[in-house]
Scaffold this active site. Structure first.
Site, PDB file in Angstrom:
ATOM      1  N   LEU A 251       0.828  -1.204   0.000  1.00 57.96           N
ATOM      2  CA  LEU A 251       0.000   0.000   0.000  1.00 57.96           C
ATOM      3  C   LEU A 251       0.864   1.258   0.000  1.00 57.96           C
ATOM      4  CD1 LEU A 251      -2.639  -1.077   2.667  1.00 57.96           C
ATOM      5  CD2 LEU A 251      -3.120  -0.656   0.237  1.00 57.96           C
ATOM      6  N   ALA A 275       3.703  -4.331   8.940  1.00 60.03           N
ATOM      7  CA  ALA A 275       3.322  -4.730   7.580  1.00 60.03           C
ATOM      8  C   ALA A 275       4.390  -4.333   6.567  1.00 60.03           C
ATOM      9  CB  ALA A 275       1.978  -4.108   7.212  1.00 60.03           C
ATOM     10  N   GLY A 279       6.251  -6.447   3.300  1.00 60.16           N
ATOM     11  CA  GLY A 279       6.015  -5.935   1.958  1.00 60.16           C
ATOM     12  C   GLY A 279       4.558  -5.647   1.671  1.00 60.16           C
ATOM     13  N   LYS A 280       3.731  -5.606   2.719  1.00 55.88           N
ATOM     14  CA  LYS A 280       2.299  -5.359   2.521  1.00 55.88           C
ATOM     15  C   LYS A 280       1.981  -3.865   2.486  1.00 55.88           C
ATOM     16  CE  LYS A 280       1.349  -9.735   4.846  1.00 55.88           C
ATOM     17  NZ  LYS A 280       0.886 -10.384   6.094  1.00 55.88           N
ATOM     18  N   ILE A 281       2.855  -3.080   3.077  1.00 59.15           N
ATOM     19  CA  ILE A 281       2.793  -1.620   3.010  1.00 59.15           C
ATOM     20  C   ILE A 281       4.177  -1.138   2.593  1.00 59.15           C
ATOM     21  CG2 ILE A 281       2.502   0.505   4.340  1.00 59.15           C
ATOM     22  CD1 ILE A 281       0.466  -0.897   6.069  1.00 59.15           C
TER      23      ILE A 281
END
Length: 310
Positions: A251, A275, A279-281
């Site tokens: 994100l 996160a 690598g999710k944000i």
């Protein structure tokens, strides 16, 4: 660094003025809420993928109408939520009476009287399960008349079309705006159980969540543009949003509204910076956490997104 400034509450103070006051107050979550408005306004304007996630308990409150308004206003184009949200949205559409109760009520007495308690909201039994079952029977019959296999998001689009006329319905708002609603834990409530029972009764309908995953891949695999998310509460809806976001590099904008803390290692309490490690944000993202009850904080944030603040 800016200085903390004293706030004065003048007569006729607007929501915009209140948020400016929060910005001046700064400590402790006031500044976070004002920053959340800034991050979301920038992120929703800049992003092609605009995600809203929330938990089912909120739909049992009057916040249901605010969530529907956020979707109806065209601010978000992807929604993640829980099975409970489906149940409460459908039950209230069907005329279920959700009552103002008390946290400290006698739960044994409520059980004997046929009343469920969700925090300080009372839900008579007849206002919940039977209404969802009746609606799902109609939904399953209509769906089976079209084709045999459905994704959950496709069924929810059909459900929303059947709920047209309820301006406070989340599913109806999503159907009107063409917004996909994803519920990875869809069997975990009255909606999923009722669909199972309809299947057992002989209705020719199969639910295939892989169809949802294929749709999610279409949304999140393309790398063009940016992605922003307003994540209200935690649980499976929060994780599904950030899980799929990793496939586009994470994100770019993230706002968490929560009461959960990170020190028990829970998903619900996990901070945006955690996160980042997955690598999710993105490392370069704009991100902020607002700690507080969403029934208090979200209406202020939502007003600013819908009507402008600052």
């Amino acid at each position: 660094m800016e200085e903390v400034r004293d706030c004065r509450l003048e007569e006729g103070l607007s929501v915009e003025g209140l948020v400016e006051c929060y910005r001046d107050i700064h400590g402790f979550m006031a500044g976070h809420l004002a920053e959340a408005v800034e991050v979301l306004r920038e992120g929703l304007e800049a992003s092609s993928v605009r995600v809203l996630t929330f938990t089912g308990n909120l739909v049992a409150t009057g916040l249901r109408g605010v969530l529907a308004q956020l979707i109806d206003g065209g601010l978000f184009n992807v929604v993640f939520t829980t099975a409970g949200a489906l149940d409460h949205d459908i039950a209230r559409f069907m005329g279920g009476k959700y009552l103002k109760g008390r946290f400290e009520a006698d739960d044994t007495e409520l059980h004997r009287r046929g009343v469920h308690r969700l925090g300080n909201v009372f839900i008579p039994v007849e206002s919940y399960g039977p209404l969802v079952e009746r609606f799902v029977r109609t939904l399953a019959e209509q769906a089976a008349g079209v084709r045999g296999e459905w994704g959950v998001y496709e069924l929810l689009r059909l459900a929303g079309s059947l709920m047209e006329g309820d301006r406070d319905s989340i599913l109806a708002a999503a159907a009107r705006r063409g917004v996909d609603v994803f519920v990875p834990g869809w069997p975990d409530g009255a909606f999923g159980t009722s669909l199972f029972m309809e299947r057992q009764r002989g209705t020719s309908i199969t639910v295939d969540y892989f169809r949802d995953m294929a749709r999610l891949a279409d949304i999140f695999f393309p790398q063009e543009g940016e992605a922003a998310a307003l994540i209200v509460g935690g649980g499976i809806s929060k994780h599904h949003a950030i899980w799929w976001s990793q496939f586009r590099g994470g994100l770019d904008y993230a706002v968490y509204v929560t009461t959960a803390v990170e020190y028990d290692g829970s998903l619900s309490g996990a901070h945006p910076r955690e996160a980042v490690s997955w690598g999710k944000i993105k490392e370069s993202s704009r991100r902020v956490v607002v700690y507080g009850d969403a029934t208090i904080t979200l209406p202020v944030i939502a007003y600013c997104l819908l009507h402008g603040c600052g």
